[in-house]
Design a protein around this motif. Structure first.
Motif, PDB file in Angstrom:
ATOM      1  N   TRP A   1       0.573  -1.140  -0.034  1.00 19.84           N
ATOM      2  CA  TRP A   1      -0.033   0.057   0.070  1.00 19.84           C
ATOM      3  C   TRP A   1       0.820   1.218  -0.121  1.00 19.84           C
ATOM      4  CZ3 TRP A   1       1.133   2.989   4.118  1.00 19.84           C
ATOM      5  CH2 TRP A   1       1.674   2.481   5.044  1.00 19.84           C
ATOM      6  N   TYR A   2       2.195   1.368   0.706  1.00 17.54           N
ATOM      7  CA  TYR A   2       2.970   2.341   0.812  1.00 17.54           C
ATOM      8  C   TYR A   2       3.487   2.677  -0.754  1.00 17.54           C
ATOM      9  CZ  TYR A   2       6.288  -1.314   0.317  1.00 17.54           C
ATOM     10  OH  TYR A   2       6.966  -2.634  -0.177  1.00 17.54           O
ATOM     11  N   TRP A   3       3.183   2.087  -1.659  1.00 18.94           N
ATOM     12  CA  TRP A   3       3.751   2.733  -2.890  1.00 18.94           C
ATOM     13  C   TRP A   3       2.647   3.489  -3.345  1.00 18.94           C
ATOM     14  CZ3 TRP A   3       4.444  -2.668  -5.841  1.00 18.94           C
ATOM     15  CH2 TRP A   3       5.747  -3.150  -5.626  1.00 18.94           C
ATOM     16  N   ALA A   4       1.533   3.563  -3.027  1.00 16.91           N
ATOM     17  CA  ALA A   4       0.436   4.502  -3.560  1.00 16.91           C
ATOM     18  C   ALA A   4       0.586   5.820  -2.695  1.00 16.91           C
ATOM     19  CB  ALA A   4      -0.913   4.075  -3.168  1.00 16.91           C
ATOM     20  N   VAL A   5       1.226   5.622  -1.415  1.00 14.36           N
ATOM     21  CA  VAL A   5       1.456   7.168  -0.850  1.00 14.36           C
ATOM     22  C   VAL A   5       2.730   7.719  -1.267  1.00 14.36           C
ATOM     23  CG1 VAL A   5       1.895   8.073   1.661  1.00 14.36           C
ATOM     24  CG2 VAL A   5       0.225   6.063   1.466  1.00 14.36           C
ATOM     25  N   GLY A   6       3.726   6.816  -1.633  1.00 16.48           N
ATOM     26  CA  GLY A   6       4.903   7.561  -2.140  1.00 16.48           C
ATOM     27  C   GLY A   6       4.712   8.118  -3.559  1.00 16.48           C
ATOM     28  N   ALA A   7       3.793   7.617  -4.122  1.00 20.22           N
ATOM     29  CA  ALA A   7       3.535   8.308  -5.538  1.00 20.22           C
ATOM     30  C   ALA A   7       2.912   9.567  -5.310  1.00 20.22           C
ATOM     31  CB  ALA A   7       2.649   7.241  -6.351  1.00 20.22           C
ATOM     32  N   THR A   8       1.949   9.522  -4.322  1.00 21.40           N
ATOM     33  CA  THR A   8       1.120  10.882  -4.077  1.00 21.40           C
ATOM     34  C   THR A   8       2.492  12.116  -3.707  1.00 21.40           C
ATOM     35  OG1 THR A   8      -0.822   9.843  -3.589  1.00 21.40           O
ATOM     36  CG2 THR A   8      -0.507  12.199  -2.624  1.00 21.40           C
ATOM     37  N   TRP A   9       3.169  11.589  -2.709  1.00 23.02           N
ATOM     38  CA  TRP A   9       4.286  12.177  -2.077  1.00 23.02           C
ATOM     39  C   TRP A   9       5.103  12.902  -3.331  1.00 23.02           C
ATOM     40  CZ3 TRP A   9       6.212  14.870   2.063  1.00 23.02           C
ATOM     41  CH2 TRP A   9       7.543  15.258   1.974  1.00 23.02           C
ATOM     42  N   TRP A  10       5.767  12.096  -4.168  1.00 23.60           N
ATOM     43  CA  TRP A  10       6.545  12.583  -5.183  1.00 23.60           C
ATOM     44  C   TRP A  10       6.084  13.358  -6.353  1.00 23.60           C
ATOM     45  CZ3 TRP A  10      11.442  13.079  -4.555  1.00 23.60           C
ATOM     46  CH2 TRP A  10      12.230  12.483  -3.401  1.00 23.60           C
ATOM     47  N   VAL A  11       4.562  13.321  -6.404  1.00 22.61           N
ATOM     48  CA  VAL A  11       4.049  14.343  -7.438  1.00 22.61           C
ATOM     49  C   VAL A  11       3.890  15.579  -6.891  1.00 22.61           C
ATOM     50  CG1 VAL A  11       1.780  14.707  -8.269  1.00 22.61           C
ATOM     51  CG2 VAL A  11       2.527  12.360  -8.506  1.00 22.61           C
ATOM     52  N   PHE A  12       3.917  15.718  -5.465  1.00 22.11           N
ATOM     53  CA  PHE A  12       3.869  17.065  -4.955  1.00 22.11           C
ATOM     54  C   PHE A  12       5.405  17.768  -5.039  1.00 22.11           C
ATOM     55  CE2 PHE A  12      -0.407  15.885  -3.524  1.00 22.11           C
ATOM     56  CZ  PHE A  12      -1.044  17.254  -3.796  1.00 22.11           C
ATOM     57  N   VAL A  13       6.464  17.107  -4.956  1.00 19.96           N
ATOM     58  CA  VAL A  13       7.690  17.543  -4.740  1.00 19.96           C
ATOM     59  C   VAL A  13       7.915  18.454  -6.063  1.00 19.96           C
ATOM     60  CG1 VAL A  13      10.004  16.965  -4.648  1.00 19.96           C
ATOM     61  CG2 VAL A  13       8.485  15.548  -3.622  1.00 19.96           C
ATOM     62  N   ASN A  14       8.455  19.706  -5.661  1.00 19.08           N
ATOM     63  CA  ASN A  14       8.592  20.713  -6.743  1.00 19.08           C
ATOM     64  C   ASN A  14       7.728  21.037  -7.710  1.00 19.08           C
ATOM     65  OD1 ASN A  14      11.464  20.873  -5.894  1.00 19.08           O
ATOM     66  ND2 ASN A  14      12.003  19.163  -7.005  1.00 19.08           N
ATOM     67  N   THR A  15       6.474  21.108  -6.991  1.00 17.17           N
ATOM     68  CA  THR A  15       5.381  21.601  -7.787  1.00 17.17           C
ATOM     69  C   THR A  15       4.685  22.523  -7.075  1.00 17.17           C
ATOM     70  OG1 THR A  15       3.703  19.955  -7.141  1.00 17.17           O
ATOM     71  CG2 THR A  15       4.852  19.364  -9.101  1.00 17.17           C
TER      72      THR A  15
END
Length: 498
Positions: free
Chosen positions: A210-224
């Motif tokens: 499940w943590y893959w989904a949380v990681g994907a959300t996190w990295w989408v927000f980085v530098n945006t």
């Protein structure tokens, strides 16, 4: 996409040095962890800690980078302890994970150091989930993190400190504000909401990954910053993951954790992550996905089904980010685009004034740091405008204007670089016409960043070819004059994302 990565400008071969140093630093950390007798999970933890230490620390000065690197374990080790201690308490673990997400994004308000520490904190918690770390493993994982961060620091600040020869480039701050008007505060709320969605749905997709989904959300927000940037980044993350999974089927699955080929491929992935990060998020995600697949091969759990699961969890995370930026305290593309363009234009004037002062013989005049700042600001403009020039954007008029703005800003940067090169020539001398030309540049910038009622002054005649400084200034004037049309709508309001 290949052209964007391998043909993109690399002044001073900085991207190449950045990537090569990462391979050396991470490789050295992994070797030292293995020689210290750490287990495979401990060695993997060390390698990832070194990667983060070399990738996320972006302070403007070498001293600032060293301080931030020293602070990484102070932030990461308590988070690692919390993740391991809560391994057997899923509800508490998930709530703490969401708190780390929110705090990590909110920390960006404190500049590059806050950003770096926030990323390291999040990724430390993420690594604990990736390795299913428990309290009994903490001593070994502590050793891995500290040893690897020290090794990465030794490479970065001792063996290969190329930043010491570069002028410090002040990182541009985000647009100001207070409370919920501050972009970083809004993003912290958005990221927490998106991660909460990803966590819940990710659990439904897989109770183990499940943590893959949380990681994907996190990295989408980085530098945006804006919703448009975040949506485009989510699309590129999914695209990079799809391509990376395809390569994983062809490469990682057949390799199946074999030591030597896996080590070579991991080094290639590390190089690709660092080399492509500044120019292509899709390529970077391709390399990250393949790296994760190779690590799972080392851990003996890589299967085609696991790759499909990773794609599904990544899609869930990207959807969580998209819903959050659309529904929770949205930040419009126009708001951020207009602010970054105005800051870039003001920096163009500052660069011009510094170069002219250098030509006039002012001893303290040094345009180099301002040029570096201009490059960073233009990078932020490109990121902010990306949603408008994306192939899927149906608004063709805005797309054309946005592309024109980017082209003209690139022209400004090229003329500025040429002017600074001339100013650095000890044989160059001040020409009386430089002052008038610089005044016209200042007036043009004021017209573009003011209330919209003024227009840039008309161009003067072509300068003599024998006067390179005036030639560059004339080209700069032309680009600024031509920016007036795409930056404003017919009604006179500022454009690009309106």
């Amino acid at each position: 996409m290949l052209k964007r990565v391998f043909v993109a400008p690399d002044p001073g071969r900085l991207r190449l040095r950045f990537a090569a140093r990462a391979v050396v630093g991470i490789g050295a950390a992994v070797v030292l962890c293995a020689l210290a007798g750490l287990s495979l999970p401990g060695t993997v933890t060390g390698g990832l800690a070194a990667l983060l230490a070399l990738f996320t620390v972006t302070d403007a000065t070498v001293r600032g980078q060293a301080v931030t690197t020293a602070l990484l374990p102070a932030v990461g080790l308590p988070v690692l302890a919390a993740a391991a201690e809560l391994h057997a308490y899923p509800v508490a673990r998930d709530l703490v994970f969401l708190a780390v997400v929110g705090a990590g994004v909110y920390a960006r308000r404190f500049g590059p150091r806050g950003h770096s520490l926030g990323v390291f904190a999040f990724m430390t918690f993420f690594m604990a989930q990736f390795l299913h770390a428990t309290a009994g493993q903490l001593p070994e994982l502590y050793v891995a993190v500290v040893l690897s961060v020290l090794t990465a620091a030794a490479v970065r600040f001792g063996l290969w400190c190329y930043e010491a020869q570069l002028p410090p480039a002040p990182a541009p701050a985000p647009p100001p504000g207070t409370g919920l008007a501050r972009v970083t505060t809004r993003q912290a709320v958005q990221a927490t909401a998106g991660a909460g969605f990803a966590l819940l749905v990710g659990h439904l997709v897989s109770g183990q990954r499940w943590y893959w989904a949380v990681g994907a959300t996190w990295w989408v927000f980085v530098n945006t910053t804006s919703r448009g940037e975040t949506l485009v980044r989510g699309f590129r993350r999914v695209l990079g993951t799809v391509i990376g999974i395809g390569l994983g089927v062809l490469i990682a699955v057949p390799v199946d954790g074999a030591a030597l080929p896996t080590a070579v491929l991991l080094a290639a992935c590390v190089f690709g992550i660092f080399y492509s990060a500044a120019v292509s998020y899709t390529w970077m995600m391709l390399c990250v996905t393949l790296l994760a697949e190779l690590l799972y091969g080392l851990l003996g759990v890589l299967t085609p089904g696991l790759l499909v699961l990773r794609l599904a969890e990544t899609a869930v995370g990207a959807l969580g980010a998209a819903l959050a930026v659309l529904l929770v305290l949205p930040v419009t593309t126009h708001t951020t685009t207009d602010a970054w363009i105005q800051r870039a234009l003001r920096c163009v004037h500052t660069c011009t004034a510094e170069a002219a002062a250098r030509l006039a013989g002012v001893p303290d005049a040094d345009p180099a740091p301002k040029v570096a700042e201009l490059e960073q600001l233009l990078g932020r403009v490109r990121l902010s405008v990306a949603p408008l020039v994306h192939p899927l954007n149906p608004m063709l008029g805005r797309k054309r204007r946005a592309r024109r703005v980017l082209d003209l800003l690139d022209d400004c940067a090229r003329e500025i670089r040429g002017l600074v090169t001339v100013a650095a020539d000890p044989e160059a001398s001040h020409d009386a016409r430089l002052a008038a030309a610089c005044w016209r540049v200042e007036a043009a910038v004021e017209a573009l960043t003011g209330d919209g009622r003024r227009q840039p002054a008309a161009l003067v005649g072509e300068p003599p070819v024998a006067e390179p400084a005036l030639t560059h200034l004339h080209g700069l004037e032309r680009a600024l004059a031509e920016l007036a049309a795409p930056l404003r709508t017919p009604s006179g309001s500022r454009l690009v994302g309106a």
